[in-house]
Each structure stands twice: as C-alpha cells, then as structure tokens.
Motif scaffolding. Structure first.
Motif, PDB file in Angstrom:
ATOM      1  N   GLY A 160       0.806  -1.502   0.146  1.00 13.41           N
ATOM      2  CA  GLY A 160       0.046   0.025  -0.006  1.00 13.41           C
ATOM      3  C   GLY A 160       0.703   1.222  -0.071  1.00 13.41           C
ATOM      4  N   ASN A 161       2.097   1.287  -0.069  1.00 10.86           N
ATOM      5  CA  ASN A 161       2.853   2.369  -0.368  1.00 10.86           C
ATOM      6  C   ASN A 161       3.035   3.370   0.888  1.00 10.86           C
ATOM      7  N   ILE A 162       2.773   2.895   2.126  1.00 12.80           N
ATOM      8  CA  ILE A 162       2.808   3.894   3.575  1.00 12.80           C
ATOM      9  C   ILE A 162       3.949   4.246   3.812  1.00 12.80           C
ATOM     10  N   ALA A 163       3.989   5.675   3.855  1.00  8.84           N
ATOM     11  CA  ALA A 163       5.370   6.473   4.146  1.00  8.84           C
ATOM     12  C   ALA A 163       5.893   5.909   5.285  1.00  8.84           C
TER      13      ALA A 163
ATOM     14  N   ARG B  49       6.788   1.556   2.396  1.00 13.48           N
ATOM     15  CA  ARG B  49       6.967   2.788   0.905  1.00 13.48           C
ATOM     16  C   ARG B  49       8.548   2.009   0.520  1.00 13.48           C
TER      17      ARG B  49
ATOM     18  N   LEU C 188       5.321   6.532  -7.289  1.00 14.92           N
ATOM     19  CA  LEU C 188       4.559   7.774  -6.613  1.00 14.92           C
ATOM     20  C   LEU C 188       5.331   9.115  -6.989  1.00 14.92           C
TER      21      LEU C 188
ATOM     22  N   SER D  85       4.712  10.021 -10.571  1.00 18.69           N
ATOM     23  CA  SER D  85       3.157  10.318 -10.572  1.00 18.69           C
ATOM     24  C   SER D  85       2.735  11.812  -9.980  1.00 18.69           C
ATOM     25  N   LYS D  86       3.599  12.249  -9.157  1.00 22.82           N
ATOM     26  CA  LYS D  86       3.603  13.565  -8.787  1.00 22.82           C
ATOM     27  C   LYS D  86       4.266  14.750  -9.359  1.00 22.82           C
TER      28      LYS D  86
ATOM     29  N   LYS E  36       0.636  17.343  -9.975  1.00 20.91           N
ATOM     30  CA  LYS E  36       1.248  17.387 -11.120  1.00 20.91           C
ATOM     31  C   LYS E  36       0.499  17.891 -12.297  1.00 20.91           C
TER      32      LYS E  36
ATOM     33  N   GLY F  18      -1.260  11.584   0.647  1.00 21.48           N
ATOM     34  CA  GLY F  18       0.099  11.804   0.677  1.00 21.48           C
ATOM     35  C   GLY F  18       0.600  12.075  -0.727  1.00 21.48           C
ATOM     36  N   ASP F  19      -0.041  12.490  -1.689  1.00 19.30           N
ATOM     37  CA  ASP F  19       0.576  12.416  -2.917  1.00 19.30           C
ATOM     38  C   ASP F  19       0.424  13.818  -3.615  1.00 19.30           C
ATOM     39  N   ASN F  20       0.441  14.963  -2.847  1.00 19.23           N
ATOM     40  CA  ASN F  20       0.114  16.432  -3.457  1.00 19.23           C
ATOM     41  C   ASN F  20      -0.962  16.682  -4.119  1.00 19.23           C
TER      42      ASN F  20
ATOM     43  N   LYS G 282      -0.578   7.691   8.686  1.00 21.00           N
ATOM     44  CA  LYS G 282      -0.165   6.931   7.466  1.00 21.00           C
ATOM     45  C   LYS G 282      -0.295   7.746   6.084  1.00 21.00           C
ATOM     46  N   ALA G 283       0.871   8.069   5.574  1.00 14.06           N
ATOM     47  CA  ALA G 283       0.444   8.784   4.291  1.00 14.06           C
ATOM     48  C   ALA G 283       0.877   7.380   3.196  1.00 14.06           C
ATOM     49  N   VAL G 284      -0.073   7.338   2.219  1.00 12.59           N
ATOM     50  CA  VAL G 284       0.208   6.185   1.520  1.00 12.59           C
ATOM     51  C   VAL G 284       0.390   6.528   0.192  1.00 12.59           C
ATOM     52  N   GLY G 285       0.447   7.789  -0.375  1.00  8.68           N
ATOM     53  CA  GLY G 285       0.726   8.107  -1.938  1.00  8.68           C
ATOM     54  C   GLY G 285      -0.114   7.326  -2.825  1.00  8.68           C
ATOM     55  N   GLN G 286      -1.491   7.431  -2.650  1.00  6.76           N
ATOM     56  CA  GLN G 286      -2.309   6.551  -3.746  1.00  6.76           C
ATOM     57  C   GLN G 286      -3.374   7.536  -4.056  1.00  6.76           C
TER      58      GLN G 286
END
Lengths: 235, 270
Positions: free
Chosen positions: A180-183, A187, A195, A198-199, B66, B143-145, B169-173
C-alpha cells in the motif's frame, strides 16, 4: 530542458549524499523486506531444488514445470493473490497483515521461491552425479555431501540468490498492492519511484533509481569476477 | 511475402495513421484531477462541447500537483484543478491567466461506522482531526500532493498537530485506493464526496464529519500564459473555458448525478 536535467541529477545526488532521511527510510524498507523474504525462502528452496535434481519420484516432472510456470507469472498476479488472502474478508484476514511489511514479505517470498528453486535445481542437475555418489560411498554424511556439492556449485548457487534477490528488490506490482505504499512503513524503492513520478517530482525518484542501479552494478560485477575465477577450474 | 515482420510494420503503420489527429489545431490537452475524471463528470460534459465546437479534448487525469506542473512545463493547453493556493501561485508567477471558479463540491471526513475517535458532532474539521490524533485511531492520508492532500495538510496545520503521531499513514495513492485502504484498516480519511459516493458500496466506512462550507472544494479552470508558450492551442483552451462558464455547461454540472446524488455545484459568477 538540458539545464533542467542537470539540475535534477544534482538534486538527486544531493539527496543521496546528504543522507536525506526520506530517501534512506525508503531504501531501508526495501532492503529489510527483501532480505527477510530471501532469508526465509533460501534454505527450503535450495533443499527443494536439490531434491528435484537428485530425487527420482513420481510428480517430479509436474512440480518442476509448476515452478517454471510460477517463475514467469507477473508479480501483480501474485500481489492480487496475496491481497485476496489478506483482505479483511479473505481466509487470512484475521492476521491483519494487509498493508504491513509482513504482508509484503509474504508476497515477495512467493515471488522469490520459484526463482531460487528452479535455478538451484539447474545448478544441482549440472553437477556430475558421480561426485555425489563417490562422496556418499566414501562415508560422508548427507549433510557433509550436500555441503561439498554446494561448495562446488558456489557460483551458480550465488547466481540463483542474486537473481531471486534482484527480482524481489525491483518488483513493484506486489509491493504496491499488498504494502500500500505507506510512507516510512511499506514504501520501498519501486513504489516510491512510481509515486514521485506520478507527482511529477523527479529528484527523489532519480536518487532511488541510482541506488538500484549502483546495487545491480556491484552485484553483477562481483558475480562476473566470481564466474571468471570459477571457469578455468571447471575446464 | 507476408511474414511476421511485414504484418507488424503494417499494423504499426495503421495504428499511426488512425492515431494521427486531422490537424493539431483541433486538439485541446487538458490536465485535470482524478476526481473530475473518475466521477464521470468530464465524460458527461466533453461530448457536448466537442460536438458544438469541433474541438477534441484529451484529458490527462492526475493529481493537482502534477497537473499544475504539466501546465508549468507547457505540456498541456489548460488546467482544471482544486487547490486555490497552488493555483494562485501558478497565476502569480506568470504561468496561468484568467482563472475562473467553475464549480465546487465538498470534502467529508470518513471513518469507521462505530466512530472510535468520537468525531461526530465536532464543530470544526480541526476539532475532528484533533480528536482522531489524540484517540490513537488510524488516519490514512493520500500523501500525493493532490488537492485533497493539500486541503488535509492545511487542516492539520490549523489544528496545530504534528504529523508524527502513531496512527498517521501517508499512502501516496489516488482517492479510490486510499478509500479502500482506509476501509481495510478501519481508519479515518479525508475524501471528496464524489469519490466516496462512487465507492460507497465497496466500503465499510461512513461520513463521520460533514464539513459544509468550511470544507468546500472549489474547482478552477486556468489558461496558460501565451507569452510563456506561444505554440500551445490557446484558442481551443479559451473556447473550452468560455463554454464551461456558459449557462448550458453550468446547468449540466448541476444536474450531473451519481447514484442519485449531486456531485458538483456550479459556481461561476462574473
């Protein structure tokens, strides 16, 4: 655009050399998860590889082909499988492993094991069967005989380990789905690169890409050297 | 000789020909957020605009961060996003012109149905967030701006809470994936109402705090400064912006519904 590129690479190097905590947290997640998965699967896989190479039993052909198949399944499919097992409604849902490192390790074990088994099987198959039989008839124990074989096959077995390790260190499908890509928690390098891209923030992605690139250079050159040393002996 | 190679090159040529636009002038590249795309709003609006004007809008759906970056680099012809502060910066730095507020929806705080942090009845979003942080509950941040992520960070800042507490929890999704994760982990999260409505059936979550005006989520469409990138399709971009603020499009935005719920409220005023 050229200036932009240069600036990006400078930023990336800056992040690496200033030991940026975000970058190193990601690198350490990647390594601890992949090392754990490799460590758990290594011994059982090698033993299975040995049994498949030396054993003569029903189902050997079937198992060998199954493992070959597993080796070529995309990691997202394994991710899907592990996700379905670990989701709250899944059979292992009570473990609460979804979106944890444990879940990622489980997924990577399933990705790593087939590579280790089939490559070590190939290695053990390549060795002269008589070496094993001689060793046994000379009164060496099972364990001792296997150890002799492993020393003989140092290079191909190391190759198997490196192949398995680099497959899980670089896979993204399973890690993204199951972790799940949790910081700071799940991650790892590949999911972080996805990520950041994508940003539209490329500096960190480049820094992490460099870590992977340097690692694979070091691993492959080390192996190349090993192989170079091993070759004259076998001829 | 019809071998594999020639079949391949034929197929490739055919793809290239069909993928080529008739003329470059007719294409408008729009960078926007996933919410406008995922909610189906654009699919509802664009065919009408395209039929009336002959333009073709190509949508690049990504996070607000983005989308604005693509616009800054001149990779798209215009942007439609929902982060007022970032959009103001974009305009002030000379990249964007003519920002127009076209619509809004709102954010809601979702959480487990039993509301372990007891945020129901909170007076403000800040109060609700503070309760979540103190109760030891889990909070899933995108967590992805994205625009939603930026809004969430502003609330934490106003509530004076450092994001180092255990459950954060920052998941970046994207929004959809974040909702699924929040549901799995039975945590709280900030979501736009539209995505929540679209995902509701798959989630074990409820609206625990309904933000109202304070959590309004305004969308702006911003043109790109022709002085920065003269080669872009400014005529088409302007046409689309003009069309969106017209009575017809504004009416279509108001009447767009998903599962019986209105997702966006048209807000353009002179």
């Amino acid at each position: 655009m050229n200036e932009g590129w240069l600036a990006l690479i400078q930023q990336a190097l800056g992040l690496l050399f200033s030991l940026d905590p975000d970058v190193w947290s990601i690198v350490s997640v990647s390594f601890s998860v992949s090392f754990a998965a490799l460590a758990i699967t290594l011994l059982p896989s090698m033993i299975l590889g040995f049994i498949l190479a030396f054993g003569r039993f029903r189902g050997r052909w079937f198992i060998t082909n199954m493992i070959q198949t597993l080796q070529s399944i995309p990691t997202v499919v394994i991710g899907l499988l592990v996700y379905l097992m670990l989701t709250r409604m899944g059979p292992l849902g009570d473990l609460r492993w979804l979106f944890t490192q444990k879940g990622m390790i489980l997924g990577q074990m399933l990705i790593c094991a087939p590579v280790l088994v089939s490559m070590s099987q190939a290695a053990f198959t390549s060795v002269d069967r008589r070496a094993w039989e001689t060793s046994r008839t000379l009164g060496a124990s099972w364990f001792r005989s296997i150890w002799t074989l492993c020393r003989e096959l140092k290079v191909p077995l190391l190759l198997a380990i490196v192949a398995g390790f680099s497959r899980i260190l670089t896979e993204i499908g399973c890690s993204m789905m199951v972790g799940g890509n949790i910081a700071d928690v799940t991650r790892n390098i590949p999911t972080a690169i996805a990520l950041e891209t994508s940003k539209g923030d490329f500096a960190q992605a480049i820094a992490l890409g460099l870590v992977l690139l340097i690692l694979s250079l070091v691993l492959n050159f080390t192996l190349g050297t090993l192989r170079g040393k091993a070759e004259p002996r076998s001829h | 000789m019809l071998n594999l190679k020639s079949i391949f090159s034929l197929a490739l040529a055919a793809t290239l020909v069909t993928a080529m636009p008739a003329t470059a002038e007719e294409i408008i590249k729009l960078a926007t957020t996933t919410s406008t795309e995922n909610s189906g709003l654009l699919k509802n609006l664009l065919p009408k605009f395209e039929a009336e004007t002959g333009y073709k809008v190509q949508v690049i759906a990504t996070g607000t961060g983005k989308a604005l970056k693509l616009a800054r680099q001149g990779d798209v012809d215009l942007v439609m996003t929902h982060a007022p502060a970032a959009e103001a910066k974009f305009v002030n730095e000379g990249f964007g012109i003519l920002p127009r507020g076209i619509m809004e929806n709102d954010f809601v705080i979702l959480g487990p149905k039993n509301d372990p942090a007891k945020i129901r009845g909170s007076k403000t979003a800040e109060e609700a967030f503070a309760k979540i942080a103190k109760s030891g509950a889990t909070f899933i941040s995108r967590g992805d701006n994205s625009g939603t992520n930026m809004k969430e960070l502003i609330i934490w800042k106003n509530a004076d809470i450092a994001l180092t507490f255990n459950g954060y929890k920052a998941v970046g999704q994207g929004m959809g994936k974040t909702l699924l994760m929040a549901s799995e982990l039975q945590g709280y999260t900030l979501s736009d109402r539209g995505t929540f409505v679209a995902y509701k059936a798959k989630l074990d979550l409820a609206i625990d705090y309904d933000g109202g005006k304070a959590l309004a989520n305004p969308y702006q469409i911003v043109l790109i400064n022709p002085e920065k990138y003269p080669e872009l399709n400014h005529k088409g971009a302007r046409a689309f912006s003009d069309w969106l603020i017209g009575a017809e499009a504004q009416g279509m935005i108001n009447s767009y519904k998903v599962q019986g719920e209105q997702l966006f409220k048209a807000t353009y005023s002179e």
